[in-house]
Design an enzyme around this catalytic site. Structure first.
Site: not given
Length: 951
Positions: A292, A294, A574, A713
């Site tokens: 991932d 972000t 994103d 996360d």
């Protein structure tokens, strides 16, 4: 412990029929029932419908179960029926109403129901539900209605069957054990046949002194028994204790990970965690890493950096001469003094002057940011506001508005209080059109103090652009250019818009909204239709750019992993430009690459052409019909196909968005996508949904047959870390790694390994993974080798004992008791032996180091060429092997020379004068009278005790 039933208990209480004391049954029964009762009481913790609380306007704060100690507060709103009740606790305690809601399900953020009270209906959603496991904060009391209990609660519905991940080593061990078992059966069968042949030809000669048992009637029967005898003797070939030993080794490797101080994150006091002990050696075989962006590659600490308002960009950190602009300094009596936040580092003098001058569009822009959100505010001390936001983006936007004079101060279920340029204004909250991953936007509808109905909306630029009024075309084009600039700087972007509503139109819409909220069936679909009616013809205000900095050590980590031939794929939701910029920043892409391909097609044919064009540049021969992969795919079904590793002509990157990915993951395009992406050094998948992340991971697992690792996360990463079910199976990476960051603990709680920084991944793989894999491989090799050597000795011995299943390991040590004597004298390890070992070790280290170094030095001097690292390694290994063989030979010679000390056996000498009669010391009254009586000679004759008597 066994407990008697109720009828058995009654029986023990009747002394006439009971053989046991009553307490022997009652006490165990009471203990078991008590434990069961406590367990059932815990299981009965319920999901509650919040009716009322001690907080003003029936708002309650709940704390989610974050393990890092940080508080993550969310607001829960009581149903509007409580406004009719007030704080009448007696009325609430006798609440008489009816609730119709969804059946038990595992959707934590979904709840649909209708409450009927006093002939009025009230809409119920997840904001009014207190889930089991929540901790209520800042609330003295609350009244709730039990909705789900026990296994029906949403938390328990989510605790489904855990996925047990097995390593490639496990599958290989299982296969080897089956082979060994078959090999054992074949050996026993061959020895049984040998025994049958030997028994038929030679065995009858031994019947005189080795007679067969009565149940062995022929050589065939004897061979059958011998088969099972050898099966028992040779069973040591089957590694019965292998799995226990493997788990012990894995447990030790897990401790090494937990104890690694170099993976300990001091700012949060967080060590690395091996949350499973079954995947350690798998860490040493990873080929693909799916990450991932972000919060994983970045810090997920959002900072408001730039904005575009009415076509003008703000937030440049440098002036025209390239010098950094000075920060804004607070002035006495200014509105910035009282409620500003030190967390916001945004400073733009031009924008601040526009705010002071009262620029209408600037004020509308920041008013929108201060109203359109779900942030909660706490003010325990006058003037000290603490914001609790569900996402860091919202917190950054509201904080930026706060520092520029539009301070969100508090909210209730019906109002929002904002301090605008030092003046307090209260807005009536009419509706919240909440954010979802499908809508990708959120809106609020408020009534201003001037009695105007306003809708404020913020969301993704791709969505908001389609909802704008046609008069905003020119402004939209300018704003999109600004957004592209923001994204090229690696900023996360959002668009902000508004719409003023007519009272009549809003009242009509409000009725439709209430009807949709009260519908028990297809509520979400009906709400989306209602939302679409009002979220249109929006007027564009501007856009925001938020910075999310890279974590420390990310670029260096990715370079290191690339050197280990580990490929990095970034899967993010994103914007494409932001993802590409981050990819260059963290070295997933490099400026020296030969090319980066963009897959942006809107249909299958276009995407296929883009993929083949990219692959044609990376490896032209892959498009030919004579290509081995293309030939194989024409002959074999693709489900059994394993994609081979291919080498491209250069370094390339691939970027694909979520819309194109939806087509690329269907039908025959998935192999085209995988083959093209596998040729690239780095892959960026942007605008992705959590489901698509799991699909990409599963695609690589299915056709590449390599070890994959997923790291993230947030909750949207759980699908690729732990796995989700689709197409009849579970899709998840072989190894899931969770980072305990700013987005809660869901990824970590569903992971196999967890730590706080992405840079620790290189140590997890290259150190712990490699060590674990090497240890396990060496152990397994020795284990099988040991079993083969020990067992096959019995096999060869069978050819010398007539295949009689005799054990070669007889208790021969009992025949040579002298072998016990060296232990008594401590001959094998003492001071002398320790000194010999020390000298031997020093000498061996000298030889193993200086012999290869001398050879390298002489070789470099002779031809003037450097020796490669591989040649050096091979030379050292050869020297080591020769030295080890030499040492073993000398050890064997010394061992043969070493003999146990000779024990001197003394010759027995006769000394008549010194002998003493034991008879004299042990004899007492004898049996003379019994013998002379003649009774001992009167024996009754029978068949077993009969003998001829001489007359």
């Amino acid at each position: 412990m066994e407990v008697t039933g109720i009828d058995g208990l009654a029986g023990t209480l009747i002394p006439q029929i009971s053989s046991l004391a009553w307490y022997t049954t009652v006490i165990p029964l009471v203990v078991v029932l008590s434990i069961t009762g406590v367990k059932d009481a815990i299981d009965d913790w319920a999901d509650l419908l919040l009716l009322s609380s001690s907080e003003p306007y029936s708002l309650a704060y709940i704390e989610t179960a974050d393990l890092d100690g940080e508080t993550n507060l969310k607001v829960k709103q009581a149903i509007s029926v409580t406004s009719d009740m007030g704080d009448n606790l007696d009325l609430l305690s006798t609440f008489d109403g009816e609730v119709r809601c969804d059946p038990p399900n595992n959707k934590l953020d979904k709840f649909t129901g209708i409450l009927t009270y006093k002939r009025k209906s009230y809409s119920l959603d997840h904001d009014k539900l207190l889930l089991r496991g929540c901790i209520i904060r800042n609330t003295d009391w609350c009244y709730g209605l039990v909705i789900y209990t026990g296994p029906d609660t949403k938390l328990m519905q989510n605790s489904g069957k855990s996925i047990f991940k097995r390593t490639h080593m496990d599958h290989l061990m299982n296969l080897f054990v089956i082979w060994i078992f078959l090999f054992l059966g074949a050996m026993c069968f061959m020895l049984a046949i040998g025994h049958g042949i030997w028994e038929n030809k030679k065995g009858y000669h031994f019947q005189i002194f080795l007679p067969q048992e009565s149940y062995v009637s022929s050589s065939v029967i004897s061979a059958i028994f011998i088969f099972w005898s050898y099966f028992i003797i040779l069973n040591t070939m089957v590694p019965i204790s292998l799995y226990v030993s493997v788990e012990i080794i894995r447990l030790g490797n897990s401790f090494y990970i937990n104890w690694d101080r170099k993976m300990f994150y001091e700012p949060k006091n967080t060590p690395a965690q091996a949350r499973t002990t079954t995947l350690n050696e798998e860490l040493g075989q990873v080929k693909y890493v799916f990450s991932d962006k972000t919060g994983t590659l970045t810090q997920n600490i959002m900072i408001f950096k730039k904005c575009s308002i009415n076509g003008k960009a703000y937030g440049s950190s440098c002036d025209k001469e390239g010098l950094r602009e000075p920060g804004f300094e607070k002035e006495e009596g200014d509105f910035y003094n009282k409620l500003t936040s030190p967390k916001c580092l945004f400073h733009d003098q031009t924008l601040m002057e526009a705010v002071k001058k009262g620029d209408h569009w600037v004020h509308m822009f920041f008013l929108s940011l201060s109203l359109c959100h779900t942030v909660m505010s706490q003010e325990k001390v006058e003037g000290e506001l603490v914001y609790q936001a569900q996402s860091p983006d919202e917190g950054a936007l509201v904080t930026a508005a706060r520092n520029l004079g539009f301070v969100f101060r508090s909210r209730t279920s019906e109002t929002i209080t904002v301090v605008e340029m030092g003046k307090t204004r209260v807005y009536q909250l009419l509706a919240i059109l909440d954010f979802s991953s499908v809508r990708k936007r959120m809106s609020v509808i408020v009534r201003t103090p001037e009695n105007r109905v306003m809708l404020f909306c913020k969301g993704a630029d791709t969505i908001i652009s389609e909802l704008l009024h046609r008069s905003c075309v020119a402004l939209n084009n300018v704003t999109m250019e600004h957004l592209d600039d923001f994204a090229s700087d690696g900023l996360r972007t959002l668009m902000v818009a508004y719409r003023e509503l007519d009272d009549k139109f809003f009242n009509t819409w409000s009725k439709k909204h209430n009807e949709a909220c009260l519908s028990a069936k297809d509520r979400e679909i009906k709400l989306s239709v209602v939302y679409a009616e009002i979220e249109k013809d929006l007027m564009l205000l501007g856009a925001t750019g938020i910075e999310d900095k890279l974590q420390d050590g990310v670029p260096e980590t990715i370079i290191t992993l690339n050197k280990a031939k580990i490929k990095i794929w970034v899967l993010t939701g994103d914007k494409q430009e932001t993802a590409i910029n981050i990819a260059y920043s963290c070295n997933v892409f490099e400026d020296e690459m030969d090319g980066v391909f963009m897959i942006e097609g809107k249909d299958s044919e276009t995407i296929l052409q883009e993929l083949r064009t990219a692959r044609g540049k990376m490896k032209p021969e892959s498009l030919l019909e004579s290509d081995p992969v293309n030939i194989y795919l024409k002959k074999k079904p693709k489900r059994t196909f394993t994609m081979p590793e291919e080498v491209p002509r250069g370094d390339y990157g691939l970027v694909i968005n979520g819309y194109s990915l939806a087509f690329a993951l269907e039908g025959n395009l998935e192999l085209e996508l995988l083959r093209t992406a596998s040729l690239c050094k780095g892959v960026i998948c942007c605008r992705m949904t959590p489901f698509q992340k799991a699909q990409v991971v599963e695609l690589v697992k299915r056709y590449k047959k390599v070890v994959t690792l997923a790291i993230g996360d947030g909750a949207n990463d759980v699908s690729m870390i732990k796995g989700i079910s689709f197409w009849g199976f579970i899709a998840a990476a072989h190894i899931g790694v969770g980072i305990s960051g700013q987005e809660g603990m869901q990824a970590m709680l569903n992971s196999d390994f967890a730590f706080s920084q992405f840079c620790y991944l290189q140590r997890l793989l290259l150190v712990h993974g490699r060590w674990s894999y090497n240890r396990m491989c060496k152990f397994l090799s020795y284990f099988f080798y040991k079993n083969f050597v020990f067992t096959l000795v019995h096999f060869w011995y069978a050819f010398f004992n007539g295949f009689s299943a005799q054990d070669v390991n007889e208790t021969w040590s009992l025949h040579f008791p002298e072998l016990y004597i060296p232990g008594q004298h401590n001959l094998y390890f003492n001071k002398k032996e320790f000194v010999k070992c020390l000298i031997h070790g020093i000498y061996s280290s000298f030889v193993l180091f200086f012999v290869p170094m001398g050879t390298i030095y002489n070789s470099e001097r002779s031809d003037g060429k450097d020796i490669s690292d591989i040649q050096t390694f091979c030379l050292i290994v050869q020297t080591s092997l020769i030295w080890m063989v030499t040492v073993q030979v000398f050890d064997r010679i010394n061992h043969c020379k070493t003999r146990p000390p000779q024990v001197r056996v003394r010759t027995k000498l006769k000394h008549p004068s010194l002998r003493r009669s034991a008879y004299a010391f042990s004899h007492k009254q004898g049996f003379g009278a019994l013998i002379t009586s003649g009774k001992t000679t009167k024996i009754k004759p029978n068949k077993r005790n009969s003998f001829p008597v001489k007359k």
